[in-house]
Design a protein around this motif. Structure first.
Motif, PDB file in Angstrom:
ATOM      1  N   ASP A   1       0.748  -1.279   0.069  1.00 43.30           N
ATOM      2  CA  ASP A   1      -0.051  -0.086  -0.053  1.00 43.30           C
ATOM      3  C   ASP A   1       0.972   1.303   0.036  1.00 43.30           C
ATOM      4  O   ASP A   1       1.266   1.847   0.967  1.00 43.30           O
ATOM      5  CB  ASP A   1      -0.918  -0.169   1.392  1.00 43.30           C
ATOM      6  N   LEU A   2       1.212   1.822  -1.293  1.00 47.05           N
ATOM      7  CA  LEU A   2       1.925   2.895  -1.313  1.00 47.05           C
ATOM      8  C   LEU A   2       1.606   4.000  -0.464  1.00 47.05           C
ATOM      9  O   LEU A   2       2.565   4.590  -0.041  1.00 47.05           O
ATOM     10  CB  LEU A   2       2.155   3.314  -2.696  1.00 47.05           C
ATOM     11  N   LEU A   3       0.611   4.344  -0.709  1.00 45.09           N
ATOM     12  CA  LEU A   3       0.009   5.595   0.250  1.00 45.09           C
ATOM     13  C   LEU A   3       0.328   5.419   1.755  1.00 45.09           C
ATOM     14  O   LEU A   3       0.733   6.235   2.372  1.00 45.09           O
ATOM     15  CB  LEU A   3      -1.599   5.857  -0.101  1.00 45.09           C
ATOM     16  N   ALA A   4      -0.258   4.261   2.223  1.00 47.86           N
ATOM     17  CA  ALA A   4       0.227   4.123   3.620  1.00 47.86           C
ATOM     18  C   ALA A   4       1.644   3.987   4.279  1.00 47.86           C
ATOM     19  O   ALA A   4       2.025   4.568   5.090  1.00 47.86           O
ATOM     20  CB  ALA A   4      -0.401   2.670   4.060  1.00 47.86           C
ATOM     21  N   GLU A   5       2.330   3.455   3.259  1.00 46.75           N
ATOM     22  CA  GLU A   5       3.784   3.453   3.573  1.00 46.75           C
ATOM     23  C   GLU A   5       4.330   4.970   3.337  1.00 46.75           C
ATOM     24  O   GLU A   5       5.116   5.345   4.032  1.00 46.75           O
ATOM     25  CB  GLU A   5       4.568   2.575   2.395  1.00 46.75           C
ATOM     26  N   MET A   6       4.010   5.611   2.267  1.00 49.83           N
ATOM     27  CA  MET A   6       4.483   7.020   2.193  1.00 49.83           C
ATOM     28  C   MET A   6       3.995   7.754   3.585  1.00 49.83           C
ATOM     29  O   MET A   6       4.747   8.400   3.954  1.00 49.83           O
ATOM     30  CB  MET A   6       4.006   7.655   1.199  1.00 49.83           C
ATOM     31  N   LYS A   7       2.776   7.683   3.776  1.00 54.33           N
ATOM     32  CA  LYS A   7       2.323   8.548   5.119  1.00 54.33           C
ATOM     33  C   LYS A   7       3.042   7.989   6.282  1.00 54.33           C
ATOM     34  O   LYS A   7       3.433   8.939   7.136  1.00 54.33           O
ATOM     35  CB  LYS A   7       0.777   7.892   5.116  1.00 54.33           C
ATOM     36  N   GLU A   8       3.367   6.952   6.586  1.00 54.50           N
ATOM     37  CA  GLU A   8       4.023   6.466   7.885  1.00 54.50           C
ATOM     38  C   GLU A   8       5.546   6.749   7.753  1.00 54.50           C
ATOM     39  O   GLU A   8       5.899   7.486   8.630  1.00 54.50           O
ATOM     40  CB  GLU A   8       3.990   4.825   7.999  1.00 54.50           C
ATOM     41  N   ILE A   9       6.187   6.544   6.856  1.00 48.63           N
ATOM     42  CA  ILE A   9       7.528   6.937   6.625  1.00 48.63           C
ATOM     43  C   ILE A   9       7.797   8.525   6.467  1.00 48.63           C
ATOM     44  O   ILE A   9       8.684   8.955   7.308  1.00 48.63           O
ATOM     45  CB  ILE A   9       8.332   6.240   5.356  1.00 48.63           C
ATOM     46  N   ILE A  10       7.014   9.051   5.807  1.00 51.50           N
ATOM     47  CA  ILE A  10       7.183  10.629   5.368  1.00 51.50           C
ATOM     48  C   ILE A  10       6.767  11.264   6.964  1.00 51.50           C
ATOM     49  O   ILE A  10       7.379  12.339   7.517  1.00 51.50           O
ATOM     50  CB  ILE A  10       6.537  11.114   4.350  1.00 51.50           C
ATOM     51  N   SER A  11       5.901  10.750   7.712  1.00 52.04           N
ATOM     52  CA  SER A  11       5.357  11.489   8.921  1.00 52.04           C
ATOM     53  C   SER A  11       6.478  11.466  10.024  1.00 52.04           C
ATOM     54  O   SER A  11       6.962  12.343  10.526  1.00 52.04           O
ATOM     55  CB  SER A  11       4.195  10.401   9.418  1.00 52.04           C
ATOM     56  N   ARG A  12       7.245  10.372   9.975  1.00 53.24           N
ATOM     57  CA  ARG A  12       8.475  10.023  10.979  1.00 53.24           C
ATOM     58  C   ARG A  12       9.590  11.244  10.516  1.00 53.24           C
ATOM     59  O   ARG A  12      10.129  11.727  11.226  1.00 53.24           O
ATOM     60  CB  ARG A  12       8.934   8.562  10.875  1.00 53.24           C
ATOM     61  N   MET A  13       9.746  10.903   9.167  1.00 51.24           N
ATOM     62  CA  MET A  13      10.725  12.086   8.929  1.00 51.24           C
ATOM     63  C   MET A  13      10.358  13.572   8.837  1.00 51.24           C
ATOM     64  O   MET A  13      11.342  14.226   9.620  1.00 51.24           O
ATOM     65  CB  MET A  13      11.224  11.929   7.225  1.00 51.24           C
ATOM     66  N   VAL A  14       9.307  14.020   8.768  1.00 51.28           N
ATOM     67  CA  VAL A  14       8.692  15.222   9.049  1.00 51.28           C
ATOM     68  C   VAL A  14       8.958  15.698  10.537  1.00 51.28           C
ATOM     69  O   VAL A  14       9.308  16.927  10.657  1.00 51.28           O
ATOM     70  CB  VAL A  14       7.467  15.604   8.633  1.00 51.28           C
TER      71      VAL A  14
END
Length: 196
Positions: A177-190
């Motif tokens: 799930d690209l959207l879920a993965e992007m949300k989780e990883i970018i959230s941590r980075m941000v």
């Protein structure tokens, strides 16, 4: 197409779009490095000279693909800025646009773009980068992100992470799930950039 265009201008636009579409189809199937201008022209049913009338080189086709990505961002990012006010939400939503762009293009296209020989990812001054730089500057002015951090460097780091998420999606044949993965990883980075 605007009504004020002549039939010749409309035909030229249609021809360029056909060449572009055929080039994209060939890239998806064989990869950018494995196709030639001759093959693109043949698929589009135009002469090689006609191809070069619209695109100076095969690389110009790649530039056009990335230009379409920038146009997608130009259409979608203002909606984010209208809907979200929290710094983290804005930045996460921004990269969900990036994920949706890859989903829209399809995993086969992404597999043929997210390769080490594609230097378009290193091009600075593109619209999608400039928009993110401006968003980060705005958040710095609001005191949400420290002014001591360089907004261009933050932009570059966030894109490196996002490209990695998309690359992983490609490795897994689009089965995550690209959207879920992007949300989780970018959230941590941000979170690492936002003032506590």
């Amino acid at each position: 197409m605007p009504e004020s265009l002549t039939s010749r201008e409309k035909q030229a636009i249609a021809t360029k779009k056909r060449i572009y579409r055929c080039g994209v189809e060939l890239i998806k199937k064989y990869g950018y490095d494995n196709i030639t201008v001759k093959e693109i022209a043949e698929k589009a049913n135009v002469s090689i000279g006609n191809y070069y009338h619209y695109f100076k080189s095969k690389y110009d086709l790649l530039v056009e693909i990335f230009k379409h990505g920038d146009e997608f961002f130009e259409a979608e990012v203002p909606k984010i800025l209208d809907e979200y006010k929290d710094c983290k939400d804005i930045l996460v939503q921004y990269f969900l646009v990036y994920a949706r762009l890859s989903i829209n293009d399809g995993v086969e296209m992404a597999k043929n773009l997210y390769i080490p020989t594609n230097k378009m990812f290193l091009t600075h001054g593109r619209s999608m980068q400039n928009m993110l730089i401006q968003i980060i500057k705005n958040e710095q002015e609001k005191g949400k992100i420290p002014n001591t951090l360089d907004c261009e460097e933050i932009t570059e780091k966030l894109f490196i992470v996002a490209r990695g998420v998309i690359f992983d999606w490609c490795l897994k044949d689009g089965k995550t799930d690209l959207l879920a993965e992007m949300k989780e990883i970018i959230s941590r980075m941000v979170e690492s950039y936002i003032k506590k």
